[in-house]
Design an enzyme around this catalytic site. Structure first.
Site, PDB file in Angstrom:
ATOM      1  N   GLY A 192      50.366  -2.800 -24.080  1.00 40.57           N
ATOM      2  CA  GLY A 192      51.491  -3.215 -24.898  1.00 40.57           C
ATOM      3  C   GLY A 192      51.088  -3.498 -26.329  1.00 40.57           C
ATOM      4  N   SER A 193      51.782  -4.440 -26.928  1.00 37.40           N
ATOM      5  CA  SER A 193      51.633  -4.700 -28.359  1.00 37.40           C
ATOM      6  C   SER A 193      50.537  -5.713 -28.645  1.00 37.40           C
ATOM      7  CB  SER A 193      52.954  -5.228 -28.913  1.00 37.40           C
ATOM      8  OG  SER A 193      53.146  -6.549 -28.465  1.00 37.40           O
ATOM      9  N   SER A 194      50.358  -5.974 -29.921  1.00 38.14           N
ATOM     10  CA  SER A 194      49.387  -6.981 -30.337  1.00 38.14           C
ATOM     11  C   SER A 194      49.856  -8.388 -29.976  1.00 38.14           C
ATOM     12  CB  SER A 194      49.126  -6.880 -31.835  1.00 38.14           C
ATOM     13  OG  SER A 194      50.340  -7.052 -32.539  1.00 38.14           O
ATOM     14  N   GLY A 195      51.076  -8.519 -29.484  1.00 39.35           N
ATOM     15  CA  GLY A 195      51.575  -9.804 -29.023  1.00 39.35           C
ATOM     16  C   GLY A 195      50.875 -10.300 -27.767  1.00 39.35           C
ATOM     17  N   LYS A 212      43.369  -5.566 -28.132  1.00 41.43           N
ATOM     18  CA  LYS A 212      44.285  -6.577 -27.610  1.00 41.43           C
ATOM     19  C   LYS A 212      43.553  -7.574 -26.708  1.00 41.43           C
ATOM     20  CE  LYS A 212      47.338  -3.110 -26.528  1.00 41.43           C
ATOM     21  NZ  LYS A 212      46.911  -2.193 -27.528  1.00 41.43           N
TER      22      LYS A 212
END
Length: 140
Positions: A65-68, A94
């Site tokens: 997924g994202s850097s979140g 990540k």
């Protein structure tokens, strides 16, 4: 396995932690995939949906997924629901940032496939200072 088994790899974040293993062969999505207040997997199609990693040793391939991703695991630490340690097989930016901000012992690059050795419920001692994961199997 009858007794403890030692897996050797590379420690990323130092420290020693022990806990029950929570194992998945699926990567974990941070943003939208975990609920940090309770340390639960909430990704609807994930095999661990509804289960909590809080205080357990999370054994998984890595982050997706994202850097979140790192932000969600950092929030789980702040809320007291982070994993006790992380053992994973696929390094990316990540997961690297995520284990640093989560402040839990983390080991990767193991000498054996952890999914062939570790089962959910096994007791793990993660010594990231030495790059070791000691597996004590639950009764099978």
């Amino acid at each position: 396995m009858s007794g403890p088994v030692v897996l050797t790899g590379r420690g990323l974040v130092g420290g020693i932690a022990e806990g029950e293993a929570l194992v998945t062969r699926e990567a974990v999505s941070g943003w939208g995939g975990v609920e940090p207040r309770r340390g639960r997997i909430i990704e609807s199609r994930h095999e661990l949906v509804g289960q909590s990693f809080a205080g357990k040793v999370l054994v998984f391939p890595g982050a997706k997924g994202s850097s979140g991703w790192s932000g969600m695991f950092h929030m789980s630490r702040l809320m007291g629901s982070a994993p006790a340690a992380m053992v994973f097989t696929t390094m990316n930016t990540k997961i690297a940032l995520g284990v640093v901000v989560t402040h839990v012992p983390a080991v990767t690059d193991l000498d054996r496939d952890p999914f062939a050795v570790i089962r959910t419920g096994d007791w793990l001692r993660v010594d990231a200072d030495r790059g070791q994961v000691i597996v004590t199997p639950r009764s099978r």
